[in-house]
Structure formats: structure tokens, C-alpha cells
Design a protein around this motif. Structure first.
Motif, mmCIF file in Angstrom:
data_model
loop_
_atom_site.group_PDB
_atom_site.id
_atom_site.type_symbol
_atom_site.label_atom_id
_atom_site.label_comp_id
_atom_site.label_asym_id
_atom_site.label_seq_id
_atom_site.Cartn_x
_atom_site.Cartn_y
_atom_site.Cartn_z
ATOM 1 N N LEU A 37 0.876 -1.186 0.000
ATOM 2 C CA LEU A 37 0.000 0.000 0.000
ATOM 3 C C LEU A 37 0.904 1.225 0.000
ATOM 4 C CD1 LEU A 37 -2.822 -1.036 2.510
ATOM 5 C CD2 LEU A 37 -3.059 -0.623 0.052
ATOM 6 N N GLN A 38 0.486 2.234 -0.752
ATOM 7 C CA GLN A 38 1.317 3.438 -0.873
ATOM 8 C C GLN A 38 1.696 3.991 0.498
ATOM 9 O OE1 GLN A 38 -0.491 6.574 -3.085
ATOM 10 N NE2 GLN A 38 0.746 6.089 -4.857
ATOM 11 N N PHE A 39 2.942 4.381 0.652
ATOM 12 C CA PHE A 39 3.487 4.989 1.874
ATOM 13 C C PHE A 39 3.626 3.985 3.022
ATOM 14 C CE2 PHE A 39 0.903 8.363 -0.250
ATOM 15 C CZ PHE A 39 1.972 9.024 -0.833
ATOM 16 N N CYS A 40 3.541 2.700 2.730
ATOM 17 C CA CYS A 40 3.783 1.700 3.784
ATOM 18 C C CYS A 40 5.271 1.340 3.753
ATOM 19 C CB CYS A 40 2.936 0.449 3.556
ATOM 20 S SG CYS A 40 3.420 -0.885 4.687
ATOM 21 N N ASP A 41 6.042 1.981 4.597
ATOM 22 C CA ASP A 41 7.487 1.749 4.600
ATOM 23 C C ASP A 41 7.870 0.321 5.000
ATOM 24 O OD1 ASP A 41 7.963 4.271 3.741
ATOM 25 O OD2 ASP A 41 8.445 5.095 5.707
ATOM 26 N N PRO A 42 7.294 -0.243 6.072
ATOM 27 C CA PRO A 42 7.781 -1.570 6.489
ATOM 28 C C PRO A 42 7.712 -2.619 5.372
ATOM 29 C CG PRO A 42 6.261 -0.672 8.126
ATOM 30 C CD PRO A 42 6.244 0.262 6.965
ATOM 31 N N TYR A 43 6.563 -2.690 4.682
ATOM 32 C CA TYR A 43 6.437 -3.710 3.632
ATOM 33 C C TYR A 43 7.220 -3.312 2.378
ATOM 34 C CZ TYR A 43 3.335 -6.527 6.397
ATOM 35 O OH TYR A 43 2.853 -7.335 7.395
ATOM 36 N N ALA A 44 7.283 -1.997 2.099
ATOM 37 C CA ALA A 44 8.019 -1.551 0.907
ATOM 38 C C ALA A 44 9.505 -1.845 1.067
ATOM 39 C CB ALA A 44 7.791 -0.051 0.698
ATOM 40 N N VAL A 45 10.050 -1.554 2.246
ATOM 41 C CA VAL A 45 11.493 -1.735 2.435
ATOM 42 C C VAL A 45 11.835 -3.221 2.533
ATOM 43 C CG1 VAL A 45 13.475 -1.176 3.894
ATOM 44 C CG2 VAL A 45 11.703 0.551 3.502
ATOM 45 N N GLU A 46 10.968 -3.985 3.179
ATOM 46 C CA GLU A 46 11.251 -5.422 3.344
ATOM 47 C C GLU A 46 11.250 -6.163 1.996
ATOM 48 O OE1 GLU A 46 10.757 -7.440 7.209
ATOM 49 O OE2 GLU A 46 8.979 -8.262 6.260
ATOM 50 N N ASP A 76 -2.871 2.162 -4.150
ATOM 51 C CA ASP A 76 -3.679 2.707 -3.053
ATOM 52 C C ASP A 76 -5.120 2.243 -3.254
ATOM 53 O OD1 ASP A 76 -4.556 4.170 -5.170
ATOM 54 O OD2 ASP A 76 -3.734 6.092 -4.498
ATOM 55 N N TYR A 77 -6.080 2.988 -2.724
ATOM 56 C CA TYR A 77 -7.476 2.557 -2.849
ATOM 57 C C TYR A 77 -8.175 3.147 -4.089
ATOM 58 C CZ TYR A 77 -7.268 0.666 1.928
ATOM 59 O OH TYR A 77 -6.968 -0.059 3.060
ATOM 60 N N GLY A 78 -7.485 3.962 -4.846
ATOM 61 C CA GLY A 78 -8.102 4.567 -6.031
ATOM 62 C C GLY A 78 -8.124 3.582 -7.197
ATOM 63 N N GLN A 79 -8.903 3.908 -8.217
ATOM 64 C CA GLN A 79 -9.001 3.032 -9.400
ATOM 65 C C GLN A 79 -8.169 3.558 -10.568
ATOM 66 O OE1 GLN A 79 -10.435 0.038 -9.269
ATOM 67 N NE2 GLN A 79 -10.934 0.507 -7.133
ATOM 68 N N GLU A 80 -7.566 4.750 -10.384
ATOM 69 C CA GLU A 80 -6.883 5.407 -11.511
ATOM 70 C C GLU A 80 -5.733 4.566 -12.075
ATOM 71 O OE1 GLU A 80 -7.234 6.747 -8.504
ATOM 72 O OE2 GLU A 80 -8.887 8.143 -8.859
ATOM 73 N N ASP A 81 -5.088 3.787 -11.219
ATOM 74 C CA ASP A 81 -3.927 3.018 -11.702
ATOM 75 C C ASP A 81 -4.296 1.603 -12.163
ATOM 76 O OD1 ASP A 81 -4.545 1.958 -9.251
ATOM 77 O OD2 ASP A 81 -2.557 2.128 -8.377
ATOM 78 N N SER A 82 -5.607 1.280 -12.190
ATOM 79 C CA SER A 82 -6.014 -0.103 -12.516
ATOM 80 C C SER A 82 -5.500 -0.555 -13.879
ATOM 81 C CB SER A 82 -7.545 -0.230 -12.510
ATOM 82 O OG SER A 82 -8.023 -0.002 -11.234
#
Ligand code: SF4
Ligand code: SF4
Length: 425
Positions: free
Chosen positions: A374-383, A404-410
Motif C-alpha cells: 500500500l502506498q506509503f507503507c514503509d515496512p512492507y516496501a522496504v522489506e 492505493d485505494y483509487g481506481q486510476e492506476d487499474s
């Protein structure tokens, strides 16, 4: 759905915003879940639960409270629901998966914060979540930085929050700290409920929650079949419903479904278009209702989603608490031991999670892993770096998707996932 307006009004729900939220679910649910071919018949119960998401279960919570029971809301699988149940309470998950309420949340939180945290704030601040409004106690926890800071603000400006201190390191000292937190939580529950937690009640609660986890384990194990007898989307919605449904009924319905799935396996019936669809595991951040974007994209790109390495998945049900452990003190120790096995990326070091991902990939005969951040989730992004290296070593392809929760990037995600699925086919 029956008319629940009076009940929602009595809970202080903002009916206009709430209508907007509830109105958005049926068309999406139709497209993602109901339009699937060859679904197990036993899914009809879980479909009903989703359609009644703010109705029947909320009514049950009010009835429970009218009889003197408590309702406890939490945001993390680290909050021991066995203790809530032993004090005559019911536990509900409050993590939210929609953008409704972001405007409100962003008045007091930074924009660049994980959507899961913003959504929880948004649901409360816009008064669209009857689960939130039903709670006698809200339990936060010191896991990631975003959450630990956000609960301070929630506590000061939105609603009182009781925060559990989760250790960051699984050392002897970390274990002591955690056991102490579990004991404090037991005291808090006794205070809130006015009921003493006795050994037999705690033992019964442990067995009940274990039964729920056993039912989910049974479902998960059936997905190891090639081909899987159930779609990943359907399995995920069940894993999500586990956080708020009535436990005995949920256990029964999951087991009825599993009976049907075993029959399907005997008849070689599959949920997939072709038996050779590549098998995918989604690993990473939780996916909570109604954030079904990624699983839908994965399966509509021709892959079979067979495992979720996440808190809305394996991490929730893999381990059980030791049963019949004697005194309240000994049972609390067993609870603390079980919960400290959860391998959230907030821990350091976290080799356990890396090993578990590789183990799951082998057990489920995974062709490729989709790593969900999820965007801006450092722990999972870095791991991710360590996960990628471990999977590379095993020759298992991995694709990282940050969203994130938006549909724009679907559309963009679909293009990447389709290319990945083609590569692992
Ligand atoms: S990912 Fe970590 S913080 Fe989030 S619910 Fe799971 S254990 Fe809790
Ligand atoms: S998804 Fe990541 S940032 Fe968001 S609450 Fe969970 S651990 Fe924290």
C-alpha cells in the motif's frame, strides 16, 4: 436488505454519506464476485454477509450490547480476540478499504500516509461505519510508525483509543514486554466489561478462535490442490469476513463450504478457466473490504490466486493457541506466545517472514509472487528487497505492485500483471 435506517440513525451515522458508501458495493461485488462462473453454492452465505455488511451483523451487535455485552474494535491481528471473548465481548475489525472520508481524514493527517490508516480515520470522522459507532472500546497498537502516531491523534481528536505496545524485536525482553501487554489488556477488558476473566471462559474462547482458524486453515489447504477448487477472490472475501462475523456461524459455514470443495476436488471441478493457469500468491499489506482491486486484476489476467501471505490471509490463521493450559496466567502466556509468532514487517530482524514466504511458495506450488504494497507503507516496501532476494534464490519470479485505494492506476497495473502472468505461464 431490511430497513436499518432507524438503527443507523440511533448510532449517529451520516445517512447521506453512508448511502453513498453502501450504494457503491453491490455493482462492484456483482462484477468481481457474482459474475464469476462455476462458484461453489456455499458462497451464497458469504454473499449474504457482504450484502448485509451494515445490517444484520450490526443488529446482532446492538442485541449483544443490550444484553450487557461489549464490542471491541481493532485494527491489527495482534489484538488477542480470545481475551475480548472471554470477557463477554465481541471483536470487530475496523480497518477500512475505501477512499470515502479521505477529505475529512486529510484535515488532520498528512496526505502521504498509508490509505489503510487514512480510511479508518475517514470512516470514523465521516460517521459512515456502524461497526466503529458500535464499539465500547477502540484498540490501537504500536506497530508501524504511521499507526503509532495516528492513534495519538485519534485519541486526542477523534475517539479514545487504548493502545497496545507491540515489541519491535522478538528477544527475551520483547517477549516479556508483550506478555505484560497481554496481561494489561486482560485487565482493561475486565474493567470495560465489568466481568472477571476466568480460566474456563478463557479456555472456551481459545478453543472457539482456534476453531475459526482451523476452518480457515482447512480452506487454505484445499487451495493447494491443482487446480484450486475455489477462486482467490472468494477465498479472500471469507478471510475478510472472519474479522467481524459471528464466530460459531462463520465456522459452520466455512466447513460447509470446505465439504463442497472436497466434493469438487473428487469430481475434478475447478474454479479456474484452465487447469494450467499459473498459480499466484499475493504477499504483503492487508487487503480489506472493499479493496479487491489487485486480486480481481490478477485473476482476470488469467492467473489462479491460491494464497495470501498477509494479515487478511495466512498470517491471521496459521498458528493456534495451546488449549487446556490451566490457570488464567498460563493461558495468557500461551496467547502471548501464539501472537508473537505473527511475522509482521514491523519486526526487526524479520527472517521469519522471509522464510515463511519461501515455505508458502513451495507448499502452494506457486509460479509467481505478486508483492502488494500500500502506498506509503514503509515496512512492507522496504522489506521487499529481502523478499525479492530470497525468491530469486529459489527461482520464483516476483512482481512488486505499489498501489492505493483509487481506481486510476487499474489499467497500468493490469498491463504489468498481464505481462507477468504471461511470463510465468
Ligand atoms: S500488517 Fe502488521 S500492523 Fe498491519 S494488521 Fe498485520 S500485524 Fe498488524
Ligand atoms: S499497511 Fe503498512 S503503513 Fe499501513 S497500517 Fe499496515 S503496516 Fe502500517
Amino acid at each position: 436488505m431490511a430497513d436499518y435506517c432507524k438503527m443507523w440513525e440511533s448510532l449517529g451515522i451520516n445517512l447521506e454519506a453512508h448511502d453513498q458508501l453502501l450504494g457503491s458495493i453491490p455493482p462492484v461485488y456483482q462484477q468481481i464476485f457474482l459474475d464469476q462462473e462455476n462458484r461453489p453454492q456455499a458462497m451464497s452465505y458469504f454473499d449474504m454477509v457482504v450484502m448485509e455488511i451494515h445490517g444484520l451483523r450490526i443488529q446482532e451487535l446492538q442485541e449483544h450490547k443490550a444484553k450487557g455485552g461489549t464490542v471491541v474494535g481493532s485494527f491489527c491481528v495482534y489484538v488477542p480476540e480470545e481475551i475480548v471473548l472471554a470477557a463477554g465481548g465481541l471483536n470487530v475489525g475496523l480497518c477500512a478499504g475505501a477512499e470515502i472520508g479521505f477529505d475529512e481524514a486529510e484535515k488532520i493527517l498528512p496526505r502521504n500516509l498509508c490509505p489503510l490508516i487514512k480510511s479508518a480515520f475517514g470512516f470514523k470522522m465521516s460517521r459512515v461505519c456502524p461497526y466503529f459507532e458500535s464499539c465500547n472500546l477502540i484498540v490501537g497498537e504500536n506497530t508501524c510508525d504511521g499507526k503509532k502516531k495516528a492513534w495519538e491523534i485519534m485519541n486526542e481528536e477523534v475517539v479514545p483509543v487504548y493502545t497496545m505496545d507491540i515489541p519491535q524485536v522478538k528477544s527475551e525482553k520483547g517477549k516479556e514486554l508483550w506478555l505484560d501487554e497481554v496481561k494489561k489488556f486482560k485487565n482493561k477488558m475486565e474493567e470495560i466489561s465489568g466481568k472477571e476473566i476466568e480460566a474456563d471462559k478463557l479456555n472456551k474462547s481459545i478453543k472457539l478462535v482456534n476453531d475459526k482458524r482451523r476452518a480457515l486453515q482447512r480452506l487454505s489447504n484445499l487451495r493447494k490442490n491443482k487446480p484450486s477448487p475455489i477462486s482467490g477472490r472468494d477465498a479472500l472475501i471469507i478471510e475478510e469476513i472472519a474479522f467481524y462475523d459471528d464466530n460459531p456461524r462463520f465456522i459452520e459455514k466455512v466447513n460447509v463450504l470446505c465439504d463442497e470443495l472436497e466434493e469438487r476436488i473428487r469430481k475434478n471441478e475447478s474454479a479456474q478457466k484452465t487447469a494450467s493457469s499459473p498459480r499466484v500468491m499475493i504477499s504483503g499489506c492487508p487487503m480489506v473490504v472493499p479493496n479487491w482491486k489487485l486480486p480481481f486484476i490478477v485473476e482476470s489476467s488469467g492467473a489462479s490466486l491460491v494464497c495470501e501471505e498477509s494479515c487478511t490471509g495466512q498470517r491471521y490463521f496459521e498458528d493456534l493457541v495451546v488449549e487446556d493450559n490451566g490457570s488464567v496466567g498460563a493461558q495468557l502466556e500461551a496467547i502471548a506466545d501464539r501472537y508473537l509468532k505473527i511475522d509482521c514487517s514491523c519486526f526487526t530482524p524479520n527472517q521469519e517472514r522471509i522464510d515463511n514466504i519461501v515455505r508458502l511458495a513451495k507448499e502452494f506450488e506457486i509460479d509467481g509472487v505478486i508483492y502488494h504494497v500500500l502506498q506509503f507503507c514503509d515496512p512492507y516496501a522496504v522489506e521487499y528487497r529481502r523478499v525479492e532476494k530470497a525468491l530469486e534464490k529459489e527461482g520464483i519470479p516476483v512482481l512488486k505492485i505499489e498501489t492505493d485505494y483509487g481506481q486510476e492506476d487499474s489499467g497500468q497495473i493490469k498491463t504489468r500483471v498481464e505481462a507477468f502472468v504471461e511470463m510465468i505461464s
